[in-house]
Design an enzyme around this catalytic site. Sequence first.
Site, mmCIF file in Angstrom:
data_model
loop_
_atom_site.group_PDB
_atom_site.id
_atom_site.type_symbol
_atom_site.label_atom_id
_atom_site.label_comp_id
_atom_site.label_asym_id
_atom_site.label_seq_id
_atom_site.Cartn_x
_atom_site.Cartn_y
_atom_site.Cartn_z
ATOM 1 N N ALA A 140 47.072 48.875 66.683
ATOM 2 C CA ALA A 140 45.690 49.241 66.985
ATOM 3 C C ALA A 140 44.729 48.070 66.794
ATOM 4 O O ALA A 140 43.525 48.246 66.840
ATOM 5 C CB ALA A 140 45.260 50.419 66.122
ATOM 6 N N SER A 145 51.464 44.641 62.660
ATOM 7 C CA SER A 145 52.730 43.914 62.860
ATOM 8 C C SER A 145 52.765 42.656 61.993
ATOM 9 O O SER A 145 53.818 42.280 61.465
ATOM 10 C CB SER A 145 52.937 43.564 64.333
ATOM 11 N N ASP A 203 46.720 36.378 62.778
ATOM 12 C CA ASP A 203 46.952 37.651 62.076
ATOM 13 C C ASP A 203 47.810 37.453 60.830
ATOM 14 O O ASP A 203 47.478 37.928 59.737
ATOM 15 C CB ASP A 203 47.628 38.671 63.007
#
Length: 375
Positions: A140, A145, A203
């Site tokens: 989302a 991940s 990320d």
Amino acid sequence: ARTLCVSAPGKVILHGEHAVVHGKAAVAVAVNLRTFLKMTPRNDSKILVELPNIRTRLCWDTSELQPLLEAFPADQTESQPPNPEQVEKLKAFAGLNNTTATPQSLATLAFLYLYLSIASRCGFMPSADIVVWSELPTGAGLGSSAAYSVCLAGALLSGCGVIGYPLEEGQSESRWSKENLAVINSWAFRGEQVIHGNPSGVDNSVSTWGGALRYQSGKICSLKRVPTLRILLTNTRVPRSTKVLVAGVKDKMMKFPAIMEPVLTSVDAISQECETVLAAMAEHPSLEHYPVLEELMDINQHHLNVMGVGHSSLDKVCQLTASHGLHSKLTGAGGGGCAVTLLRPDTTPPVVEAAVRDLSDCGFECWETDIGAPG
Ligand code: MEV
């Protein structure tokens, strides 16, 4: 060997998603929603992985995995990207093909990749029960991940003895050294590459290091002074693929370089301006900084729409929150997924509640949280 517990936070990209894939700066912060992993050594030769959030249970005997090790040379380090042949072998082994890029298949591939790479490097295959669960919604835009890859990398590197255990005897919580965190981050990036194809690495970096950082072309710069910002996160629940969205922006860049390049350069300038404002806010907390942050979010949201990563559900979040005097933008890959709304220190609970009610009525899910969680 003993039981190991690891956790890593999700992230919110304040500015720079997509542009960061093309060498521009992004400003990202860790959020107080985490992924947790527990690894318990086993006495037999089994490796079990349970992922309750995506209803997945994997179980192999290490002898089944042994033949796959051939594709993973012992001298492969975290500085080498996954090669496509390795990934194809894993897909064939796990019975996955290109049309099944589900969260389950991607999580399986990333696990096998990290497990086999790390096992090959240290010369043995650990047997263990591994459970990974998360407070983060999957796929989302909140870095689920990446948090998964960070937890796996940390646990497997520790379990194989490549790095020490983070937990010292008698301590309830402990962290790895900077050197070990850098190794974890590099392996987590490999996991992200298996999942997303061509990620920028922002990320996994936020998830590993926590706090707030500027990320550009692999360079991580932790922001020293970060104000406490309240945010509202909204999950539109519209599923999408980061890989497909990243590829779409790349196509647009190739098709219209003269049109798209200035858009990305403008996003880069927004990230820089945001960093400057955050530093100023940390130094002199004052409401006067909020209109600037809000305007930057509005401009960036338009740019992201130009890049083709908007979605009608995200427009809806922006409209609804605007009707309560709040400013929002998509965060992460877009195309659905999550939006971030900035709350001011003087945004009253009734205003937040009314906004949440409107958003929930559209079927969206909301969380109020603040930024800068530990890694
Ligand atoms: C995804 O959270 C952020 C993107 O910029 C992709 C990436 O940086 O790898 C869309």
